[in-house]
Design an enzyme around this catalytic site. Structure first.
Site, short mmCIF file in Angstrom:
data_model
loop_
_atom_site.label_atom_id
_atom_site.label_comp_id
_atom_site.label_asym_id
_atom_site.label_seq_id
_atom_site.Cartn_x
_atom_site.Cartn_y
_atom_site.Cartn_z
N LYS A 22 0.92 -1.21 0.03
CA LYS A 22 -0.05 0.17 0.11
C LYS A 22 1.01 1.17 -0.04
O LYS A 22 0.62 1.95 -0.73
CB LYS A 22 -0.91 0.05 1.10
CG LYS A 22 -1.62 1.41 1.50
CD LYS A 22 -2.38 1.40 2.82
CE LYS A 22 -1.68 1.52 4.04
NZ LYS A 22 -1.53 3.15 4.26
N ASN A 23 1.87 1.10 0.95
CA ASN A 23 2.68 2.62 1.09
C ASN A 23 3.72 2.47 -0.02
O ASN A 23 4.41 3.52 0.02
CB ASN A 23 3.38 2.44 2.51
CG ASN A 23 2.08 2.83 3.52
OD1 ASN A 23 1.07 3.00 3.33
ND2 ASN A 23 2.71 2.31 4.88
N CYS A 116 -5.81 12.49 11.81
CA CYS A 116 -6.33 11.09 11.79
C CYS A 116 -6.29 10.32 12.92
O CYS A 116 -5.78 11.07 13.99
CB CYS A 116 -5.66 10.30 10.62
SG CYS A 116 -4.17 9.63 11.13
N ARG A 121 -1.02 14.79 12.53
CA ARG A 121 -0.41 14.60 11.13
C ARG A 121 -0.21 15.84 10.44
O ARG A 121 -0.84 16.19 9.35
CB ARG A 121 -1.60 13.60 10.32
CG ARG A 121 -1.89 12.04 10.97
CD ARG A 121 -0.81 11.43 11.05
NE ARG A 121 -0.08 10.83 9.94
CZ ARG A 121 -0.37 9.79 9.27
NH1 ARG A 121 -1.56 9.16 9.71
NH2 ARG A 121 -0.02 9.22 8.10
N ASP A 305 4.06 0.63 12.09
CA ASP A 305 3.08 0.19 11.73
C ASP A 305 2.95 -1.36 12.16
O ASP A 305 1.76 -1.88 11.90
CB ASP A 305 2.85 -0.11 10.04
CG ASP A 305 2.96 1.37 9.55
OD1 ASP A 305 3.25 1.56 8.32
OD2 ASP A 305 2.50 2.34 10.48
N ARG A 397 -8.65 -0.64 4.30
CA ARG A 397 -7.69 0.28 3.85
C ARG A 397 -6.20 -0.47 3.42
O ARG A 397 -5.56 0.09 2.39
CB ARG A 397 -7.28 1.62 4.71
CG ARG A 397 -8.45 2.50 4.82
CD ARG A 397 -7.85 3.64 5.97
NE ARG A 397 -6.89 4.34 5.40
CZ ARG A 397 -5.88 4.65 6.23
NH1 ARG A 397 -6.15 4.59 7.37
NH2 ARG A 397 -4.74 5.02 5.35
C1 EPZ Z 1 4.04 6.95 6.11
O1 EPZ Z 1 2.97 7.93 6.69
C2 EPZ Z 1 3.02 5.77 6.06
N1 EPZ Z 1 1.94 5.99 5.02
C3 EPZ Z 1 2.51 5.27 7.32
O2 EPZ Z 1 1.87 4.08 7.32
C4 EPZ Z 1 3.77 5.07 8.11
O3 EPZ Z 1 3.35 4.66 9.72
C5 EPZ Z 1 4.89 6.39 8.32
O4 EPZ Z 1 5.03 6.75 6.93
C6 EPZ Z 1 6.07 6.11 8.96
O5 EPZ Z 1 6.66 4.93 8.45
C7 EPZ Z 1 1.91 6.34 3.82
O6 EPZ Z 1 3.21 5.84 3.25
C8 EPZ Z 1 0.91 6.29 2.97
P1 EPZ Z 1 5.93 10.24 8.15
P2 EPZ Z 1 3.47 9.48 6.80
O7 EPZ Z 1 5.57 11.67 7.23
O8 EPZ Z 1 4.17 9.72 5.63
C9 EPZ Z 1 5.47 13.88 11.70
C10 EPZ Z 1 -0.09 2.69 7.75
O9 EPZ Z 1 -0.65 2.27 8.75
N2 EPZ Z 1 5.38 14.57 10.62
O10 EPZ Z 1 7.22 9.45 8.06
O11 EPZ Z 1 2.47 10.49 7.08
C11 EPZ Z 1 4.11 12.79 11.73
O12 EPZ Z 1 3.09 13.48 12.46
C12 EPZ Z 1 0.46 4.10 7.69
O13 EPZ Z 1 0.18 2.12 6.62
C13 EPZ Z 1 5.54 15.86 10.80
O14 EPZ Z 1 5.52 16.44 11.95
O15 EPZ Z 1 4.66 9.21 8.06
C14 EPZ Z 1 4.62 11.72 12.46
O16 EPZ Z 1 4.63 11.79 13.64
C15 EPZ Z 1 0.04 4.86 8.98
N3 EPZ Z 1 5.36 17.03 9.91
C16 EPZ Z 1 6.05 11.40 12.00
O17 EPZ Z 1 6.43 12.74 11.40
C17 EPZ Z 1 5.47 16.44 8.47
O18 EPZ Z 1 5.13 17.40 7.60
C18 EPZ Z 1 6.11 10.37 10.76
O19 EPZ Z 1 5.38 11.00 9.85
C19 EPZ Z 1 5.37 15.21 8.18
C20 EPZ Z 1 5.19 14.12 9.22
#
Ligand code: EPZ
Length: 417
Positions: A22-23, A116, A121, A305, A397
């Site tokens: 998915k990711n 979410c 997020r 995850d 999802r």
């Molecule tokens: C990706 O989410 C994945 N989703 C998530 O999988 C996964 O848990 C996550 O990466 C971490 O590995 C997809 O790829 C679609 P991040 P993403 O940006 O990109 C903070 C699942 O269950 N952050 O690495 O949103 C954020 O709040 C999902 O399949 C900021 O502060 O993750 C979080 O605490 C859930 N500012 C942390 O960084 C930003 O601009 C990690 O977020 C962006 C993120």
């Protein structure tokens, strides 16, 4: 509301082919906008989030068709640059379309992706990076309005290796003159899959999988074909389910190197694991043991995850296991549902202490998020008695036909829509 009715106690055994990631497929579907023609995407899982991404592509004017697990996107007919609120709400990771839309239309409009189940997020890392590349960004009334200005390649340093921000920069950088370097990039395998796709579009890009990614040159292909990598999180989830039921399973179409921290934890808990290219075999131990603290970290650390699926497994392990959730602010919402099934869990901030119990009891519970929902399914499979689990829109999802996969492995599970 759809629900699962699970009678716990069956041992899972057999072989399961793992679906595409998915990711990985979500950012790759966004990247098809960079191809002014047809992109053929193989091993594309049939998931709710993928259907949402296809709705976005269609809304933007692309022609999208599906033939079994192949999705074909013709982006030559793209005619819009906005993502409506309804579609943004359907999938918060739609923000990853931002960079790709800007490249094709030189502007983009979308609402702030809502928070979410996992927490607020924010997208500050995405927006500050795009600003640095030369995108002009205006915000009003919850809407983000972007316009490409003088797009010039430069160094972009991420204060946190955000997966989504890394992906957005990789895509937006293809519009920039010169070279863009992402410093402290996310190192997840899905980033490498996106790099492989971008290389096929004609972009010069190197370094994915490491902390520095270098991008130069626009995408100029008019047709691309790509096969999506296997879903390492789905693979890890089904391993936890098999271990929780004292079973043994073979996974095919997997890349074991993508989840070594997970298989190491399962071996420490008493499971035996054999792996070879494309395949992995798990036999659960006679008795599950508690393991050393699990700290979720950016890749290659333990994946956030898999925190909840592994926690479900540890509820019946002998001894206590500590989890420290370092990535998301609110990723223990499945705990109160596990408590209803008789688990012994204490949460203090980002720390959860799981003390093993001799048995879980089936109960009516509700899913709160995608991976937390998977944890409830795992707990129900290993519990005594019947569990009814509502909120299947969450697991839909990210797990393709989960009830069919589990039933094939011997689970007593029914889906009632
Ligand atoms: C990706 O989410 C994945 N989703 C998530 O999988 C996964 O848990 C996550 O990466 C971490 O590995 C997809 O790829 C679609 P991040 P993403 O940006 O990109 C903070 C699942 O269950 N952050 O690495 O949103 C954020 O709040 C999902 O399949 C900021 O502060 O993750 C979080 O605490 C859930 N500012 C942390 O960084 C930003 O601009 C990690 O977020 C962006 C993120």
């Amino acid at each position: 509301m759809s629900k699962y009715v699970i009678a716990g106690g069956n041992t899972l055994s057999g072989s399961l082919r793992i679906h595409g990631a998915k990711n990985s497929v979500l950012p790759i579907l966004a990247a098809t906008l960079l191809v002014n023609g047809e992109s053929v995407i193989h091993n594309c899982p049939d998931l709710k989030d993928v259907r949402s991404a296809i709705k976005i592509l269609s809304h933007l004017g692309c022609r999208v068709t599906r033939e079994n697990d192949t999705v074909i996107v013709d982006a030559s007919t793209m005619s819009r640059y906005d993502i409506p609120e309804t579609l943004m709400r359907e999938m918060r990771s739609s923000v990853m379309f931002l960079g790709a839309i800007i490249v094709r239309a030189r502007k983009a409009q979308m609402s702030f992706p809502g928070g979410c189940e996992l927490g607020p997020r924010p997208i500050d890392l995405h927006l500050s990076a795009l600003l640095r590349l030369g995108v002009n960004i205006r915000e009003n009334g919850g809407e983000i309005l972007c316009e490409a200005g003088d797009m010039t390649g430069t160094d972009v340093t991420l204060s946190f290796p955000s997966v989504g921000a890394t992906e957005n920069i990789m895509l937006a950088a293809t519009l920039c003159s010169g070279t863009t370097r992402i410093i402290n990039a996310a190192r997840e395998p899905e980033i490498e899959d996106l790099q492989n796709f971008l290389k096929k579009t004609g972009t010069n890009i190197v370094g994915a999988g490491g902390s520095i990614i270098e991008i130069s040159g626009a995408s100029n292909a008019v047709s691309v074909e790509h096969t999506v990598m296997p879903d390492r999180i789905a693979a890890a989830t089904y391993l936890c389910a098999a271990a929780a039921t004292g079973g043994q399973i073979e996974l095919t179409s997997v890349i074991p190197e993508h989840f070594l921290t997970v298989t190491a934890a399962l071996e420490e808990a008493g499971c035996s694991i054999l792996s070879e290219p494309g395949r992995l075999f798990l036999r659960s131990g006679p008795e599950l043991k508690s393991i050393r603290p699990i700290r979720t970290m950016p890749y290659p650390g333990f994946p956030t995850d898999v925190q909840s699926p592994l926690m479900a497994l540890m509820t019946k392990a002998k001894g206590s296991t500590i989890f420290i959730e370092n990535i998301f602010e609110n990723r223990y919402r499945h705990v109160c549902e596990l408590l209803r099934m008789g688990a012994n869990i204490r949460v203090e901030g980002k720390v959860a202490v799981i003390t093993g119990v001799s048995k879980l009891s089936g109960a009516p519970v509700s899913m709160t998020d995608l991976r937390g929902g998977a944890a409830l399914v795992i707990a129900a499979l290993s519990a005594e008695g019947i569990s009814e689990i509502t909120g299947l829109s969450h697991t839909d999802r990210g797990y393709e036909k989960m009830e069919e996969a589990l039933a094939k492995l011997g689970a007593d599970i029914q889906r009632i829509d």
